[in-house]
Write a protein that holds these residues in place. Sequence first.
Motif, PDB file in Angstrom:
ATOM      1  N   UNK A   1      29.666  48.164  46.724  1.00  0.00           N
ATOM      2  CA  UNK A   1      31.109  47.924  46.677  1.00  0.00           C
ATOM      3  C   UNK A   1      31.513  46.630  47.360  1.00  0.00           C
ATOM      4  N   UNK A   2      30.590  46.074  48.087  1.00  0.00           N
ATOM      5  CA  UNK A   2      30.985  44.869  48.819  1.00  0.00           C
ATOM      6  C   UNK A   2      31.136  43.681  47.878  1.00  0.00           C
ATOM      7  N   UNK A   3      30.477  43.711  46.743  1.00  0.00           N
ATOM      8  CA  UNK A   3      30.672  42.576  45.842  1.00  0.00           C
ATOM      9  C   UNK A   3      32.094  42.584  45.262  1.00  0.00           C
ATOM     10  N   UNK A   4      32.670  43.765  45.153  1.00  0.00           N
ATOM     11  CA  UNK A   4      34.080  43.782  44.755  1.00  0.00           C
ATOM     12  C   UNK A   4      34.948  43.115  45.814  1.00  0.00           C
ATOM     13  N   UNK A   5      34.581  43.368  47.048  1.00  0.00           N
ATOM     14  CA  UNK A   5      35.366  42.727  48.098  1.00  0.00           C
ATOM     15  C   UNK A   5      35.079  41.232  48.143  1.00  0.00           C
ATOM     16  N   UNK A   6      33.860  40.862  47.804  1.00  0.00           N
ATOM     17  CA  UNK A   6      33.596  39.424  47.706  1.00  0.00           C
ATOM     18  C   UNK A   6      34.463  38.835  46.602  1.00  0.00           C
ATOM     19  N   UNK A   7      34.577  39.557  45.526  1.00  0.00           N
ATOM     20  CA  UNK A   7      35.447  39.085  44.438  1.00  0.00           C
ATOM     21  C   UNK A   7      36.878  38.965  44.924  1.00  0.00           C
ATOM     22  N   UNK A   8      37.303  39.941  45.689  1.00  0.00           N
ATOM     23  CA  UNK A   8      38.665  39.867  46.238  1.00  0.00           C
ATOM     24  C   UNK A   8      38.806  38.645  47.136  1.00  0.00           C
ATOM     25  N   UNK A   9      37.795  38.410  47.915  1.00  0.00           N
ATOM     26  CA  UNK A   9      37.846  37.252  48.785  1.00  0.00           C
ATOM     27  C   UNK A   9      37.922  35.959  47.984  1.00  0.00           C
ATOM     28  N   UNK A  10      37.159  35.893  46.911  1.00  0.00           N
ATOM     29  CA  UNK A  10      37.212  34.710  46.052  1.00  0.00           C
ATOM     30  C   UNK A  10      38.607  34.540  45.467  1.00  0.00           C
TER      31      UNK A  10
END
Lengths: 489, 88
Positions: free
Chosen positions: B38-47
Amino acid sequence: MADRYRPDSEPTTRTLLQRVLDTADLRTPRRRRSRRTLAQRTFLESPASKRLSSQTKTTTRRRSHGARSVVRLAHVQANGDLEEQTPRTLLKNILLTAPESSIVMPDSVMKPVEVSKVVQSSRQESSQGSLELQLPELEPSLTLAPGLPAPGKRKQRLRLSVFQQEVNQGLTRSQEPPGNADVSSLTSSLSLTFATPLQPQSVKRPGLARRPLTRRAVDIGALLQGLRDNSLASAPPADIVLEDTQPFSQPLVGCSPSVHHSLPHPSHIGIEDTERAVSHRRQSIGPGQQSHKVTEAVGSQEVMEARKSKESSEDEDTSGRPAGPELASSTPDLLKTKQPHQFLEPPSLPPGVAVLSSEPLESMPVRLPPRPRTAGPRHHQDPYKAGLSYYAKLFSFYAKMPMEKKALEIVEKCLDKYFQHLCNDLEVFADHAGRKTVKVEDLELLMRRQGLVTDQISLHVLVERHLPLEYRQLLIPCAFTGNSVFPTQ
Amino acid sequence: MAFSTTVAQKKHVKRKAPRGFLKRVFKRRKPHLRLETRSDLLIHLNCLLFVHRLAEESRTNACESKCGVIKKDHVLSAAKVILKKSRG
């Protein structure tokens, strides 16, 4: 009154004057009633009726009393009309009251009454017939000079009164066509008197006769304004060029100066970067091309840009551009077609893009020699670039402004740097937590350090704001039936 | 009860997160690390937030220079500021 029952096709001056003719000498009874009605309603009619009433007092007695019955009818009508108070009824009232200056008696009294009722009434009492005609005309003209409303109208009245004197003296009342009754006409006393009462009415109250006129004028003006605004704001340049209809010529001319003003800016700011700007502006200028000066300005801009072109891609564009001005001067359509061509040129700049993108790529292999390379630069570039361009597109969405392609490339470079920083930070955080897996807590810590997550704004709030529903469900724990929470913590 | 990760009616997500791309990028740079699901979703959010801030800043720069178009220099100056801000 016959005119009452007559179908009112239009409350034109012509019809009104006709009515006046029909309802001649309605002063005496009308005067009294008009006074009452005035007392009831002080509105548009009141000034006119007041004047008329004062006039009727003195003059009508002498003139004729035969129209009393008619006047009563008219008066009744007037009462009802006053209550209704439509322009038509008001004009009717004017006409009913106006006849003092009709054929029967050349009434210059009408005019003077508006100016100074008292003076006129006194004058009327004193003089009769031609004297009345002259004196009221003269005296009101004199009294006009002392403080009276609408000096401009006074001047008109003065002229009218003078002219009317001559006319009345020499001629009997000749019913001029109502059309002449407008301000300009001076031939008939009736027309004159008609004009003058109308003016003061408009002065004292919103003009009876002018109401419809002003409405129309405003509507047209508003319509044109709306057209201009629409053409300027909403319609894209291509649409405007396509439409290219006469009604738009005005708004385009109107907007062309604004566009023209914007034109000098790119020339001043940075011509080397104004390729895209010019291409954008040329599209916006498209509609304004109808104005020759704009096309000339465009041509001059293009020439300037041709001089300042630096890269090969720019040369390609400028080579197209010098041909542009010739076409621009000739027809806007050709320019319009040229613009899409020129726009096609910039997007297809593979050499330029490759040159720019090769720089970060070269840095990558240098920095990551130990990293396992999957398929070489091609593999690295294409999907990587594809992913970066995905975010670059989002950038253009967020910016809500037109952008240059070079700016997008810079955004991609930025994103690359950002990913580097991101990965380094996550590594540090995971290492700090003694883990080898990057988890949600690491991301939250990163966002807090970046200042995105604050005490006021939590991570969940950001997730809800920016992520679609499916991802939100994955990220934010939510309780479901059966005492279950998804995603489990 | 586990909630399905996809909606029954429509399976079309607007603005899909390039999860594979993000995972690949992370793996490229830090092969020794692992990325949680799920952290890649948060990375996406960060992007997304980063790009958003960048766009706002460059739009501000463009408006300050009274330009109707965002240019390179606007983006460059904006990037300097935002990258500094985004440093963890």
